[in-house]
Design an enzyme around this catalytic site. Structure first.
Site, PDB file in Angstrom:
ATOM      1  N   VAL A  24       3.888  17.135  30.071  1.00 33.20           N
ATOM      2  CA  VAL A  24       4.423  16.446  29.012  1.00 33.20           C
ATOM      3  C   VAL A  24       5.148  15.299  29.831  1.00 33.20           C
ATOM      4  CG1 VAL A  24       6.594  18.410  28.787  1.00 33.20           C
ATOM      5  CG2 VAL A  24       5.539  16.599  27.298  1.00 33.20           C
ATOM      6  N   LYS A 155       6.261   6.003  37.196  1.00 28.47           N
ATOM      7  CA  LYS A 155       7.565   6.398  37.162  1.00 28.47           C
ATOM      8  C   LYS A 155       8.852   5.513  39.058  1.00 28.47           C
ATOM      9  CE  LYS A 155       8.184   9.113  32.960  1.00 28.47           C
ATOM     10  NZ  LYS A 155       8.939  10.298  32.077  1.00 28.47           N
ATOM     11  N   GLY A 466     -31.553  17.320  50.763  1.00 24.05           N
ATOM     12  CA  GLY A 466     -31.895  15.777  50.888  1.00 24.05           C
ATOM     13  C   GLY A 466     -33.745  15.566  52.110  1.00 24.05           C
ATOM     14  N   SER A 540     -35.207  21.252  49.019  1.00 28.30           N
ATOM     15  CA  SER A 540     -34.534  21.544  47.554  1.00 28.30           C
ATOM     16  C   SER A 540     -34.687  20.344  46.508  1.00 28.30           C
ATOM     17  CB  SER A 540     -33.579  22.206  47.828  1.00 28.30           C
ATOM     18  OG  SER A 540     -32.442  21.364  48.864  1.00 28.30           O
TER      19      SER A 540
END
Length: 632
Positions: A24, A155, A466, A540
């Site tokens: 906040v 800021k 890969g 994979s």
């Protein structure tokens, strides 16, 4: 005026969805107001209204935060409560901005606003540093699979544009983020109030060379949040206007749907063929992800609201028990064993949390034992539903991997959940179900923590995926040799080695590939429990199989690496002669040529072996491993 290149037609521009996050008063609403103001995306009457509201609130300048803080309570309290959406465009791209609340009380609204975002902008007050709410929002963004985080240190004008302050916050956040699964994190020093480094570069930060925030947003490559491969069509309503017509209305939440497709209605498992697909009484040749359509089938089968049409060879898991991360959103704490209403796609069932595995300390991301969750806490739980659900892992398919819980007594939404996978004995420490008859799960004799204390490091599984020839085994071998030389306990699991022994009975069909990966993951899990750094080198090719491996191993211990090179380079390398054989005979079933390869959408690291040397790749991998094997 900056040259932004040739502007594409508005309709052809891609869309970037942005969510703000942070504590906040960190300046989220002001930042969005500044973006809208400096890109000239505010109508004159809107600006006049904000100017008048600023005067009534006693402001001595236009309060840009009021452009998004639309509720009277928000303007009076000068905080954001609801999620505000704003739309704007530049010559390069269209944007949807979600201004989410920073106050801890409204964290649930942040989850809503960020659930579809491509990038999250985490605001950090330069005076305060990284606060708990900023860490909580970052962790939620990671759980939601947001691929990009922009940490805007705001800021900076109030700290004299101090480079030292900026670097300190960068180091603090980077240390925290080592356990997040976000592939791209960038830092920008800004002043939302003054406009520095928001739309144009600031002369106050000569030491910063990363470009203003808007430039980064215009050039980001959005990660693929929507799954466009796996067909998931949850039926919303069955249309039966007369006895000669039966249609199923709903939205294609992922994948595509065409007339002639063979589908299965789950959970029953009844097969049929799609006859027609229509939208607004207009026939379609193809329905895409997100399309709301009516589907008819070639035969009458028992399909009701909440059932799901999927492809015959590509199904979600049908289960009554699954493992999930839960973000608790209600003042009344979670009660294990209490009946809740679970909403998943279009299905509504009674469910209960059987067990809270742990809650996450959002300051450290460490696991803490708990038997409940309170407001704004996040934890891992095991849920049981009264009837079957058709689920995917959230990482694979957000549409079929997410759900909400509702308190049936109050109709209040109490939690949002992200499914990790179907519960099995290997996923949870004390399972209640087994996959083989007449067996009982036994706890590990020596806990993993004790092994880590003796070895001086924790275990982890590094999964290199890969295409053949990309360099997975080369990198895994070099990394293992490097770690072994440092005295680390390692184990390398290579796809070819497993297929000479444990998986010698398997071929290369999708089902056999899935079983091969399951066996590899089970072996990797055993080595992980013994404290090893496990290096897995497997093609994979399917995302769902890698997600299954991550669920078996445990997602907190699974690090996915994508090893890549162009197809021309792979054919030129061809270390095993597979590409030549595939070109000559076409009988290899080579991933990436004859069969699909689904690259990871959010790997922990991508390594292009065409441009990265083995030594440099090993250096990157060592840094990643080092952050994961710290004893915890």
């Amino acid at each position: 005026m900056r040259d932004r290149g040739t502007a594409p037609a508005y309709a052809d521009m891609d869309l970037l969805r942005i969510a703000t996050a942070g504590s906040v008063d960190d300046g989220k609403s002001t930042l969005i107001g500044r973006l809208l103001y400096d890109t000239k995306s505010i109508f004159e009457d809107q600006l006049a209204q904000v100017e008048g509201a600023s005067r009534r609130l006693g402001e001595d300048r236009v309060n840009l935060a009021l452009l998004t803080d639309g509720l009277r309570a928000e303007r009076e309290q000068k905080i954001t409560i609801d999620v505000a959406y704003r739309y704007f465009a530049t010559p390069r791209r269209k944007f949807i901005l979600a201004d989410t609340p920073g106050h801890v009380q409204y964290t649930r609204n942040m989850v809503t606003g960020a659930s579809t975002a491509d990038v999250a902008i985490v605001l950090v007050d330069a005076r305060q540093g990284v606060l708990t709410q900023s860490r909580r929002h970052s962790f939620i963004a990671s759980l939601l699979g947001i691929p990009h985080l922009l940490v805007a240190v705001n800021k900076m004008d109030l700290v004299g544009w101090s480079e030292a302050t900026f670097r300190r916050i960068v180091d603090e956040y980077a240390e925290f983020a080592t356990r997040l699964t976000v592939p791209d994190i960038r830092f920008v020093p800004i002043s939302a109030l003054e406009g520095d480094n928001v739309v144009v570069p600031s002369t106050n930060t000569p030491w910063y060379h990363g470009g203003p925030l808007l430039d980064i947003l215009e050039t980001l490559t959005p990660g693929r949040r929507r799954n466009t491969i796996d067909l998931r069509f949850p039926v919303q309503v069955v249309l039966r206007p007369h006895q000669d017509f039966r249609g199923y209305a709903g939205t294609v939440v992922s994948g595509t749907l065409r007339p002639g497709d063979e589908v299965v209605a789950l959970p029953a498992g009844t097969e049929a063929v799609v006859r027609t697909v229509t939208a607004a009484a207009r026939p379609l040749d193809e329905a895409l992800t997100g399309d709301a359509v009516v589907v008819t089938l070639d035969r009458e089968i028992d399909v009701a609201r909440g059932d799901m049409l999927v492809r015959r060879r590509n199904r979600p898991q049908v289960t009554t028990r699954f493992d999930a991360y839960l973000c608790w959103m209600h003042e009344q704490a979670l009660e294990a064993g209490k009946a809740y209403v679970l909403l998943h796609t279009t299905r509504q069932v009674t469910a209960f949390v059987e067990k809270v595995e742990y809650r996450v300390n959002v300051d450290t991301l460490h696991r803490e034992p708990s038997d409940s969750l309170t407001l704004n806490e996040i934890g891992r739980v095991e849920l049981v539903s009264a009837s079957p659900l058709c689920v995917d892992s959230y990482r694979v398919n957000a549409a079929s991997g997410s759900f909400v819980l509702i308190d049936p007594a109050t109709n209040a939404t109490v939690a949002a959940g992200m499914i990790r996978g179907v519960s099995t004995p290997n996923m949870l420490s004390a399972p209640t179900a087994t996959t083989s008859p007449n067996v009982t799960w036994s706890e590990w004799n020596i806990p993993r923590e004790e092994r880590a204390a003796q070895l001086g490091h924790a275990g982890v599984v590094v999964w290199l995926t890969g295409l053949s020839g990309a360099g997975k085994s080369t990198l895994a071998g070099a990394l293992e040799r490097s770690l072994f030389a440092d005295g680390r306990r390692t184990m390398l699991l290579d796809g070819d080695q497993l297929r000479h022994g444990l998986s010698r009975d398997l071929g290369f069909s999708p089902a056999d590939r899935a079983e091969n990966i399951r066996r590899a993951a089970e072996v990797a899990r055993l080595f992980l429990e013994s404290g090893h750094i496990v290096l897995c080198a497997f093609v994979s090719p399917y995302a769902r199989d890698r997600a299954m491996a991550a669920d078996i191993i445990g997602r907190d211990d699974f690090v996915e690496i994508h090893v890549n090179a162009s197809l021309d380079t792979l054919r030129a390398r061809d270390p095993k002669g597979l590409y030549a054989r595939d070109a000559a005979a076409g009988d290899v079933g080579l991933s990436g040529t004859r069969t699909p390869y689904e690259p990871p959408t959010e790997p922990a690291l991508r390594i292009d072996t065409e441009t990265t040397t083995v030594d440099e790749a090993v250096r990157q991998l060592r840094a990643l491993v080092a952050a994961r094997i710290v004893r915890r």
